[in-house]
Design a protein around this motif. Structure first.
Motif, PDB file in Angstrom:
ATOM      1  N   PHE A 132       0.691  -1.081  -0.054  1.00  0.00           N
ATOM      2  CA  PHE A 132       0.071  -0.050   0.128  1.00  0.00           C
ATOM      3  C   PHE A 132       0.777   1.169  -0.052  1.00  0.00           C
ATOM      4  O   PHE A 132       0.429   2.054  -0.540  1.00  0.00           O
ATOM      5  N   CYS A 133       1.932   1.018   0.697  1.00  0.00           N
ATOM      6  CA  CYS A 133       2.802   2.557   0.868  1.00  0.00           C
ATOM      7  C   CYS A 133       3.587   2.821  -0.417  1.00  0.00           C
ATOM      8  O   CYS A 133       4.426   3.786  -0.519  1.00  0.00           O
ATOM      9  N   ILE A 134       3.529   1.800  -1.277  1.00  0.00           N
ATOM     10  CA  ILE A 134       4.211   2.184  -2.441  1.00  0.00           C
ATOM     11  C   ILE A 134       3.569   3.402  -3.463  1.00  0.00           C
ATOM     12  O   ILE A 134       4.329   4.173  -4.078  1.00  0.00           O
ATOM     13  N   THR A 135       2.428   3.558  -3.206  1.00  0.00           N
ATOM     14  CA  THR A 135       1.661   4.357  -3.769  1.00  0.00           C
ATOM     15  C   THR A 135       1.290   5.764  -2.960  1.00  0.00           C
ATOM     16  O   THR A 135       1.045   5.448  -1.795  1.00  0.00           O
ATOM     17  N   ILE A 136       1.117   6.830  -3.335  1.00  0.00           N
ATOM     18  CA  ILE A 136       0.750   7.980  -2.322  1.00  0.00           C
ATOM     19  C   ILE A 136      -0.702   7.622  -1.815  1.00  0.00           C
ATOM     20  O   ILE A 136      -0.941   7.930  -0.720  1.00  0.00           O
ATOM     21  N   VAL A 137      -1.472   7.227  -2.663  1.00  0.00           N
ATOM     22  CA  VAL A 137      -3.003   7.215  -2.438  1.00  0.00           C
ATOM     23  C   VAL A 137      -3.260   6.085  -1.374  1.00  0.00           C
ATOM     24  O   VAL A 137      -4.030   6.182  -0.497  1.00  0.00           O
ATOM     25  N   GLY A 138      -2.221   5.090  -1.337  1.00  0.00           N
ATOM     26  CA  GLY A 138      -2.280   3.822  -0.515  1.00  0.00           C
ATOM     27  C   GLY A 138      -1.679   4.131   0.775  1.00  0.00           C
ATOM     28  O   GLY A 138      -1.806   3.243   1.757  1.00  0.00           O
ATOM     29  N   ILE A 139      -0.805   5.260   1.204  1.00  0.00           N
ATOM     30  CA  ILE A 139      -0.361   5.197   2.318  1.00  0.00           C
ATOM     31  C   ILE A 139      -1.056   5.159   3.702  1.00  0.00           C
ATOM     32  O   ILE A 139      -0.723   4.693   4.689  1.00  0.00           O
TER      33      ILE A 139
END
Length: 120
Positions: free
Chosen positions: A91-98
């Motif tokens: 999830f933390c790979i993308t900004i939206v998923g942080i």
């Protein structure tokens, strides 16, 4: 923001995760020995259902809680923690998923030592 995060969380797997933790608690409560572990699964299930806006405070578990945390950690706690750490990393790979990755980090912490943990 926490209300919107919880709604998105519910729609994309929060309900399934909460049901899975609840069923694990029911299975553990079948035996007398598993009841304390089942109760912790119910606590985690409630957190998985609505995690945004809540914090986890570890500690204050006493001698009995320490023993149960060690048993929990050896039997299934480390698997839960690793699974949630992997999901958090994805999830933390993308900004939206942080924000969702941060919730999985909370779940990893709770999955390691649920006895004596307080959810605020």
């Amino acid at each position: 923001m926490s209300f919107l995060g919880n709604i998105i969380w519910l729609l994309f797997g929060g309900i399934i995760g909460a049901i899975a933790w609840f069923l694990a608690g029911l299975i553990l409560c079948i035996t007398i020995i598993g009841i304390p572990f089942g109760i912790q699964c119910f606590k985690i299930s409630a957190f998985v259902l609505w995690p945004f806006g809540k914090e986890i405070e570890l500690g204050n578990f006493g001698a009995g809680g320490l023993i149960f945390n060690i048993i929990w950690l050896l039997v299934f706690g480390w698997e839960f923690a690793i699974a949630h750490l992997i999901i958090a990393g994805i999830f933390c790979i993308t900004i939206v998923g942080i924000p969702f990755g941060l919730q999985h980090l909370k779940l990893a912490k709770l999955g390691l030592m649920p006895f004596g943990a307080h959810i605020h």
